[in-house]
Design a protein around this motif. Structure first.
Motif, PDB file in Angstrom:
ATOM      1  N   HIS A  52      -3.759  -8.486   1.028  1.00  0.00           N
ATOM      2  CA  HIS A  52      -3.046  -7.459   0.257  1.00  0.00           C
ATOM      3  C   HIS A  52      -1.736  -8.007  -0.323  1.00  0.00           C
ATOM      4  O   HIS A  52      -1.311  -7.615  -1.401  1.00  0.00           O
ATOM      5  N   GLN A  55       0.812  -1.222   0.000  1.00  0.00           N
ATOM      6  CA  GLN A  55       0.000   0.000   0.000  1.00  0.00           C
ATOM      7  C   GLN A  55       0.844   1.270   0.000  1.00  0.00           C
ATOM      8  O   GLN A  55       0.320   2.357  -0.268  1.00  0.00           O
ATOM      9  N   CYS A 103     -10.691   0.212   3.798  1.00  0.00           N
ATOM     10  CA  CYS A 103      -9.278   0.086   3.439  1.00  0.00           C
ATOM     11  C   CYS A 103      -8.721   1.464   3.142  1.00  0.00           C
ATOM     12  O   CYS A 103      -9.371   2.265   2.468  1.00  0.00           O
ATOM     13  N   LEU A 104      -7.503   1.711   3.628  1.00  0.00           N
ATOM     14  CA  LEU A 104      -6.878   3.017   3.375  1.00  0.00           C
ATOM     15  C   LEU A 104      -6.649   3.250   1.882  1.00  0.00           C
ATOM     16  O   LEU A 104      -6.522   4.389   1.453  1.00  0.00           O
TER      17      LEU A 104
HETATM   18 ZN    ZN Z   1      -6.535  -2.591   2.936  1.00  0.00          ZN
END
Ligand code: ZN
Length: 156
Positions: A134, A51, A88-89
């Motif tokens: 992820h 991420q 989720c960010l």
């Molecule tokens: Zn996430």
């Protein structure tokens, strides 16, 4: 420490598989401390290295009980079921209903690359599943039942 830019859905790196971490290096130590700072700054309960654009199998989680760092994590046991909202960010302003196991056991390595096991229920189990997914390029939105909803923020 430094806050890193969080990649947003549509960025193809989020669909890539992350690579195992072979050794702890100053670069990896810096990545972990930056991930923690980035996660707390964004008020998230979990963050995977992908991420922030790094394809390494590293996850940080804090569901309010202190930071958890997972290197090369694997889910080794799961049971039960929970159905609830997830966000989720990397998918800002959205949430959706996802069914996850209610209890999960994870085997991972710590910052000294020592193996350990950790168990979680409810939110922590959900965070383990979400963040480890992820690392295989999966976003929760592929598991949402019904449709994604806009999160309504209450004004202060
Ligand atoms: Zn996430």
């Amino acid at each position: 420490m430094a806050i890193r830019t969080i990649r947003i859905e549509g960025d193809e790196i989020l669909n890539k598989k992350s690579k195992p971490v072979k050794e702890m290096t100053p670069r990896n130590e810096k990545l972990i401390s930056d991930m923690l700072e980035t996660m707390y700054d964004a008020e998230g309960v979990g963050l995977a290295a992908v991420q922030v654009g790094i394809l390494k199998r590293i996850v940080t989680i804090d569901v309010g009980e202190g930071p958890i760092i997972l290197i090369n994590p694997e889910i080794i046991e799961e049971d039960g079921e929970q159905r609830g909202y997830e966000g989720c960010l990397s998918v800002p302003g959205k949430r959706g209903i996802v069914t996850r196991p209610n209890h999960v056991k994870v085997r991972a390595q710590n910052e000294k690359m020592e193996f350990f096991e950790i168990e979680g229920t409810e939110l922590l189990a959900r965070a383990f599943c979400h963040e480890i997914a992820h690392l295989d390029g999966e976003l929760y939105i592929s598991r949402v039942e019904g449709s994604l909803e806009d999160v309504e923020y209450e004004e202060e």
